[in-house]
Write an enzyme that holds these catalytic residues in place. Structure first.
Site, PDB file in Angstrom:
ATOM      1  CG  HIS A   1      25.334   2.482 -22.738  1.00 12.46           C
ATOM      2  ND1 HIS A   1      25.429   1.855 -23.789  1.00 12.46           N
ATOM      3  CD2 HIS A   1      26.213   1.992 -21.681  1.00 12.46           C
ATOM      4  CE1 HIS A   1      26.639   1.087 -23.616  1.00 12.46           C
ATOM      5  NE2 HIS A   1      26.866   1.322 -22.217  1.00 12.46           N
ATOM      6  CG  ASP A   2      23.194   2.257 -26.736  1.00 15.93           C
ATOM      7  OD1 ASP A   2      22.779   3.199 -27.565  1.00 15.93           O
ATOM      8  OD2 ASP A   2      24.414   2.432 -26.190  1.00 15.93           O
TER       9      ASP A   2
ATOM     10  N   GLY B   1      25.139  -2.738 -21.190  1.00 17.06           N
ATOM     11  CA  GLY B   1      24.898  -1.948 -22.533  1.00 17.06           C
ATOM     12  C   GLY B   1      24.363  -2.882 -23.564  1.00 17.06           C
TER      13      GLY B   1
END
Length: 256
Positions: free
Chosen positions: A119-120, A137
């Site tokens: 994520h991200d 992340g």
């Protein structure tokens, strides 16, 4: 172009010439651009936008929820550009509300089997991820970086442009542009000179980068003192300026 055994949600937007293989599942809020090929047994969840002329191989999971315990169903997204190759069993997750809110992969990337993009993360253009490369992340991978097989990138790290990460490396700090690093923990192993030559860097620029590398990594100076010396020569070469600026802006510290 869509196999009758595939499942495509009515709320997905799929260009007319997209090919989708058997048993693949395309969820709502997914957009797939022209010329993209999706193999069999691929799952794509939204919100997710995939650009043109991508190739996504079997058993990949694209746009799944982030592996973050803070995630609570927020409508975060995944964005993938054009002409990427995503091989078997890759996992690319959406962003988090606490982070950017999105995960982004640029253009012309070659992502080999079993790669994980968490994520991200931000992945630039023209990168290569060898098998089992794994991003935690909030990782930033700049253009033309190469990640060797089974390397691990700690959260919030940045991998600089034109750098080369050796196989099996563990990266816990930022990797400046143009470097070769490897090991657990990773250590610098000189300039990625061969890669720079292949990409058209001039002999003069490579020579200037070698001098800059020696100032930072071979002179025994602190980072602050090394940056002071780099300030005297960075105006002559944009590559040296980019190298120095990356080091100066690093929040995690650099591999050294």
């Amino acid at each position: 172009m869509i196999d009758e055994r595939a499942i495509v949600d009515a709320k997905a937007s799929v260009a007319d010439d997209v090919s989708i293989g058997p048993y693949s599942i395309i969820g709502p809020d997914v957009e797939i651009g022209a010329g993209t090929w999706v193999g069999p047994h691929v799952i794509i969840k939204g919100p997710c936008r995939i650009g043109q002329d991508n190739r996504i191989f079997q058993f990949s999971s694209i746009g799944e929820e982030p592996q973050d315990k803070k995630y609570n169903g927020e409508p975060t997204r995944l964005e993938i550009g054009d002409r990427n190759v995503i091989r078997e069993y890759c996992t690319l997750n959406r962003g988090t509300a606490q982070g950017l809110g999105y995960t982004r992969v640029g253009n012309d990337n070659w992502i080999m089997a079993y790669v994980h993009v968490a994520h991200d993360c931000m992945v630039g253009d023209n990168t290569i991820f060898a098998n089992n490369a794994t991003l935690a992340g909030h990782v930033n991978i700049e253009d033309y970086a190469i990640l060797g097989g089974a390397c691990l990138i700690h959260q919030f790290c940045t991998i600089g442009t034109h750098s080369f990460i050796g196989m099996g490396s563990a990266i816990a700090k930022d990797v400046p542009p143009y470097l070769m690093v490897s090991g657990q923990p990773a250590q610098p192993h000189g300039l990625n000179a061969e890669g720079l030559r292949r990409r058209g860097f001039s002999p003069e620029a490579i020579k200037a980068l070698r001098r800059a590398y020696k100032i930072v990594y071979r002179s025994g100076l602190t980072v602050t003192k090394a940056l002071e010396q780099l300030a005297e020569c960075k105006d002559a070469f944009a590559e040296v300026a980019a190298f120095a600026e990356f080091i100066a802006q690093s929040e995690r510290g650099i591999v050294r």
